[in-house]
Each structure stands twice: as structure tokens, then as C-alpha cells.
Design a protein around this motif. Structure first.
Motif, PDB file in Angstrom:
ATOM      1  N   ARG A 148       7.033   2.168  12.257  1.00  0.00           N
ATOM      2  CA  ARG A 148       6.390   3.208  11.733  1.00  0.00           C
ATOM      3  C   ARG A 148       7.142   3.759  10.205  1.00  0.00           C
ATOM      4  NH1 ARG A 148       7.589   7.149  15.995  1.00  0.00           N
ATOM      5  NH2 ARG A 148       7.008   8.895  13.723  1.00  0.00           N
ATOM      6  N   LEU A 149       8.125   2.659  10.509  1.00  0.00           N
ATOM      7  CA  LEU A 149       9.045   2.735   9.022  1.00  0.00           C
ATOM      8  C   LEU A 149       9.048   1.683   8.117  1.00  0.00           C
ATOM      9  CD1 LEU A 149      11.480   5.473   9.971  1.00  0.00           C
ATOM     10  CD2 LEU A 149       9.602   5.780   8.584  1.00  0.00           C
ATOM     11  N   ASP A 150       8.998   1.213   6.812  1.00  0.00           N
ATOM     12  CA  ASP A 150       9.884   0.230   6.433  1.00  0.00           C
ATOM     13  C   ASP A 150      10.563   0.177   5.421  1.00  0.00           C
ATOM     14  OD1 ASP A 150       6.383  -0.601   6.115  1.00  0.00           O
ATOM     15  OD2 ASP A 150       6.315   0.760   4.943  1.00  0.00           O
ATOM     16  N   VAL A 151      11.077   1.279   4.928  1.00  0.00           N
ATOM     17  CA  VAL A 151      12.476   2.324   4.466  1.00  0.00           C
ATOM     18  C   VAL A 151      13.321   3.109   5.533  1.00  0.00           C
ATOM     19  CG1 VAL A 151      13.614   2.409   2.898  1.00  0.00           C
ATOM     20  CG2 VAL A 151      12.211   0.904   2.343  1.00  0.00           C
ATOM     21  N   ALA A 152      14.825   3.371   5.780  1.00  0.00           N
ATOM     22  CA  ALA A 152      15.148   4.274   6.082  1.00  0.00           C
ATOM     23  C   ALA A 152      16.193   4.567   5.309  1.00  0.00           C
ATOM     24  CB  ALA A 152      15.550   3.610   7.870  1.00  0.00           C
ATOM     25  N   GLY A 182       1.265  -1.426   0.032  1.00  0.00           N
ATOM     26  CA  GLY A 182       0.132   0.338   0.090  1.00  0.00           C
ATOM     27  C   GLY A 182       0.821   0.902  -0.064  1.00  0.00           C
ATOM     28  N   THR A 183       0.964   1.726   1.606  1.00  0.00           N
ATOM     29  CA  THR A 183       2.189   3.123   1.323  1.00  0.00           C
ATOM     30  C   THR A 183       2.863   2.452   1.508  1.00  0.00           C
ATOM     31  OG1 THR A 183      -0.033   4.872   1.947  1.00  0.00           O
ATOM     32  CG2 THR A 183       1.636   5.233   2.253  1.00  0.00           C
ATOM     33  N   LEU A 184       4.112   2.772   0.742  1.00  0.00           N
ATOM     34  CA  LEU A 184       5.462   2.847   1.476  1.00  0.00           C
ATOM     35  C   LEU A 184       6.330   3.890   2.090  1.00  0.00           C
ATOM     36  CD1 LEU A 184       8.188   0.848   1.280  1.00  0.00           C
ATOM     37  CD2 LEU A 184       8.958   2.184  -0.750  1.00  0.00           C
ATOM     38  N   ARG A 185       5.871   3.373   3.559  1.00  0.00           N
ATOM     39  CA  ARG A 185       6.724   4.239   4.463  1.00  0.00           C
ATOM     40  C   ARG A 185       8.435   4.697   4.497  1.00  0.00           C
ATOM     41  NH1 ARG A 185       4.259   2.027   9.272  1.00  0.00           N
ATOM     42  NH2 ARG A 185       5.180   0.161   8.537  1.00  0.00           N
ATOM     43  N   ILE A 186       8.722   5.874   4.081  1.00  0.00           N
ATOM     44  CA  ILE A 186      10.322   5.851   4.594  1.00  0.00           C
ATOM     45  C   ILE A 186      10.865   6.771   5.197  1.00  0.00           C
ATOM     46  CG2 ILE A 186      12.917   6.521   2.737  1.00  0.00           C
ATOM     47  CD1 ILE A 186      10.223   5.567   0.160  1.00  0.00           C
ATOM     48  N   GLY A 187      11.626   6.750   6.330  1.00  0.00           N
ATOM     49  CA  GLY A 187      12.475   7.622   6.899  1.00  0.00           C
ATOM     50  C   GLY A 187      13.755   7.798   6.183  1.00  0.00           C
ATOM     51  N   VAL A 188      13.716   9.422   6.311  1.00  0.00           N
ATOM     52  CA  VAL A 188      15.065  10.366   6.314  1.00  0.00           C
ATOM     53  C   VAL A 188      15.123  11.048   6.939  1.00  0.00           C
ATOM     54  CG1 VAL A 188      14.302   9.744   3.786  1.00  0.00           C
ATOM     55  CG2 VAL A 188      13.711  12.586   4.860  1.00  0.00           C
ATOM     56  N   ILE A 189      17.017  11.552   7.178  1.00  0.00           N
ATOM     57  CA  ILE A 189      17.686  12.780   8.281  1.00  0.00           C
ATOM     58  C   ILE A 189      17.281  13.796   7.308  1.00  0.00           C
ATOM     59  CG2 ILE A 189      18.975  13.783   9.094  1.00  0.00           C
ATOM     60  CD1 ILE A 189      18.264  10.712  10.117  1.00  0.00           C
ATOM     61  N   GLY A 190      16.612  14.876   7.623  1.00  0.00           N
ATOM     62  CA  GLY A 190      16.976  16.584   7.147  1.00  0.00           C
ATOM     63  C   GLY A 190      15.149  16.955   7.732  1.00  0.00           C
ATOM     64  N   SER A 191      15.004  18.789   7.159  1.00  0.00           N
ATOM     65  CA  SER A 191      13.649  19.498   7.966  1.00  0.00           C
ATOM     66  C   SER A 191      12.974  19.263   7.384  1.00  0.00           C
ATOM     67  CB  SER A 191      14.579  20.818   8.031  1.00  0.00           C
ATOM     68  OG  SER A 191      14.635  21.391   6.829  1.00  0.00           O
TER      69      SER A 191
END
Length: 333
Positions: free
Chosen positions: A98-102, A41-50
Motif C-alpha cells: 500500500r506504500l511506495d516509500v516509508a 502516478g500517485t507516490l504513496r508515502i507512509g509517515v509516523i504521526g497523527s
């Protein structure tokens, strides 16, 4: 004063309990979250930044519409990007399911894996990443001049790892104060800290931006400690990759194709990064280096750097439990 040796004096019982709790929480949250999903469904990606924006080759692919197109056959119908101020905060979200990919630096990714979080490294997103220390006081000319003084650094990041490694290599005792790059200029101006450790990577170029404001470079990975240059990585959890078995190989293929597209139209890619950054376009263009990107998921230069990083983190106790890198890498069968 907080010194490198003193940080290793964390009581053993506290470290064991922390690792155990992270392991249990990761197993409970990740497996339960993925068990409830019949498709991604929704792919949840975490990133570093603002900002909740994908950068790098994957971000470029996303802007062109290639990311969702490539992942749609895997059951992905939307991309959700969440930004975190630093790696440890992103780790907490990954642990909580809460994330799938980081997408983040190697140091927090290694710490998470060594703390019991069952992750797999899908690919290196960048390698040979610069970091450095700037100062305002003209009498501070080398890292040794910061002995006994305070240096700001985002703790738990690859910048923190570079700084600690450089201090150890030169047998310097200094106090490291946790400050995110966006919060370092004020304390550096007032003298609350004598030095600031910053990333010098494309496209954030915070190290170069501080130099442009008149702070002078004291030390850097590129100039003084090339073996301490950083890498950035993409990781996912074992639970997610087990549930969606074709995702890992599809992601690696997509990333390789994205790097190829970026290198084929480098100026357009640099323009894309400039549009997503608040930094000076001239500084971003000067820092842009296609040699920090590779189409293969595990380039030898990146593996060599992360091997040294892991050893340092294990030796100083930042990684609670050592592990085999080859077993961590997601290798296609």
C-alpha cells in the motif's frame, strides 16, 4: 513480569513461521501492486504521526512545491501521505504493497528487513535522535529506581530500542508496557506506570513536553546513553525500485537539495515545523538542531548509530535474520 531476557523465549517455530509468512506476503503484494502500474502516478508515502502531513526537509520541499516538481519527470503526478501511529503498523502497510516509500525510525525498518521484507534504505532523514524516560514519583531519580516497575514505551520503535538498550546496559529488570506517547500521561499520573519512555526529537518534542508539565527526567540517550540515540530513515521496496529504476537516485538528490535549502533558511524551516505541530513553539525552537541533518544519504555518524542498533536487535532476537547493511543501502552505481 515481562523482562528483556524473557522476550527471547518466543518459540522458534512461531518465529520461523512468522518470518516466512511476512516474506511470502511481501513478495506477493509488492510485486503484484507495482506490476499493475505503468507509471508511478500517485507516490504513496507512509509517515509516523497523527496527521497525513510530510515533515522534515522533504515536507519543507513539498510545501514549497519543489517535491512534485522534482518528481514529475519520473511520472509522479500526485503525492499521497498516510500517517501511522507506530512503525510496526507502517510495516504492515509496506508489506501489503500500500506504500511506495516509508519515512520512520530505524528500529522498525531494521526489523522489517530482517523479517524478509525486501527493502532498500534510500537515505537517513535524521540522526542522533534523543529519547528519554520521565517519572512522576520524586523518589525515582535514576533508571535503577525503575527496577521491577512498569515503563510505558511504544514497542517496536527507536524509543523502545533505546529503553531496552539502557536497561540492559545497567542490568535492570523492568516491565515494558506498550503505550504510544499520546497515551502515556494518564497512566503516569495515576501510577499505572512508573516511567514513560518518549521521543525527544524535533519537532514532536514529546519528552520535553512531559518535562514542561512537571514530570522529571530520569534517563536519556543524550545524557546517559549517547550510543543509543536513534536515526530515522527512508526506505522503499526492491519491487518498486526495480520497476522505476531512476526513482532511488532522484530521491536521494532531491533529499540532499532539500537539506541544503533547509540549512540555508533555518528559521523559515523551523517555522514550517511549528506550523505542523501541536507542541509548544518554544520547545520546538529549543530542540531544533541542524546538525541532525545531512545532505549526503549515508552520513558516517548515522551509519555508526544504525550499526549498533542492528547488532542489539539481532542479539536480542528482535531482528529474525541478520543482514549486511551495505547491501541494504541503496548505493548509486
Amino acid at each position: 513480569m515481562t523482562t528483556i531476557p524473557r522476550r527471547r523465549r518466543l518459540p522458534a517455530l512461531v518465529a520461523v513461521l512468522l518470518t516466512a509468512s511476512l516474506t511470502l506476503l511481501a513478495a506477493a503484494c509488492s510485486s503484484n501492486a507495482d506490476a499493475e502500474r505503468d507509471s508511478i502516478g500517485t507516490l504513496r508515502i507512509g509517515v509516523i504521526g497523527s496527521s497525513n502531513t510530510l515533515t522534515g526537509p522533504i515536507g519543507y520541499a513539498n510545501q514549497r512545491g519543489d517535491l512534485l516538481k522534482a518528481l514529475k519527470p519520473l511520472g509522479v503526478d500526485d503525492i499521497e501521505v498516510t500517517a501511522f501511529p507506530n512503525g510496526p503498523d507502517l510495516n504492515q502497510a509496506l508489506i501489503a504493497g500500500r506504500l511506495d516509500v516509508a519515512n520512520y525510525g530505524d528500529t522498525p525498518a531494521l526489523v522489517a528487513r530482517g523479517s524478509g521484507l525486501s527493502t532498500r534504505l534510500l537515505n537517513f532523514t535524521e540522526f542522533n535522535m534523543d529519547a528519554g524516560v520521565v517519572a512522576k514519583d520524586p523518589s525515582i531519580k535514576t533508571l535503577k529506581d525503575l527496577a521491577g516497575k512498569k515503563i510505558g514505551a511504544p514497542k517496536g520503535s527507536y524509543i523502545d530500542r533505546y529503553l531496552r538498550g539502557a536497561l540492559k546496559a545497567e542490568n535492570i529488570d523492568a516491565e515494558i508496557v506498550h503505550l504510544l506517547p499520546a497515551d502515556q500521561e494518564g497512566p503516569l499520573q495515576t501510577g499505572a506506570i512508573a516511567g514513560a519512555a518518549l521521543p525527544g526529537v524535533f519537532p514532536s518534542v514529546q519528552l520535553q513536553a512531559f518535562e514542561a508539565k512537571g514530570f522529571h527526567l530520569v534517563d536519556s540517550a543524550y545524557r546517559n546513553h549517547p550510543t543509543l540515540a536513534g536515526t530515522s530513515v527512508t526506505v522503499s521496496t526492491d519491487a518498486f525500485l526495480s520497476k522505476f529504476a531512476t526513482f532511488g537516485s532522484a530521491w536521494q538528490k532531491l533529499y540532499g537539495e532539500s537539506v541544503t535549502a533547509v540549512k540555508a533558511d533555518w528559521n523559515a524551516y523551523v517555522d514550517f515545523e511549528i506550523a505542523n505541530s501541536k507542541a509548544s513553539p518554544d520547545l520546538i525552537r529549543a530542540a531544533a538542531n541542524p546538525d541532525t541533518l545531512a545532505a549526503e544519504p549515508f552520513p558516517a555518524a548515522a551509519v555508526a548509530l544504525i550499526t549498533g542498533t542492528k547488532k542489539f536487535l539481532v542479539d536480542n532476537g528482535s531482528v529474525a535474520s541478520d543482514f549486511d547493511l551495505d547491501g541494504w543501502f541503496y548505493l548509486q552505481k
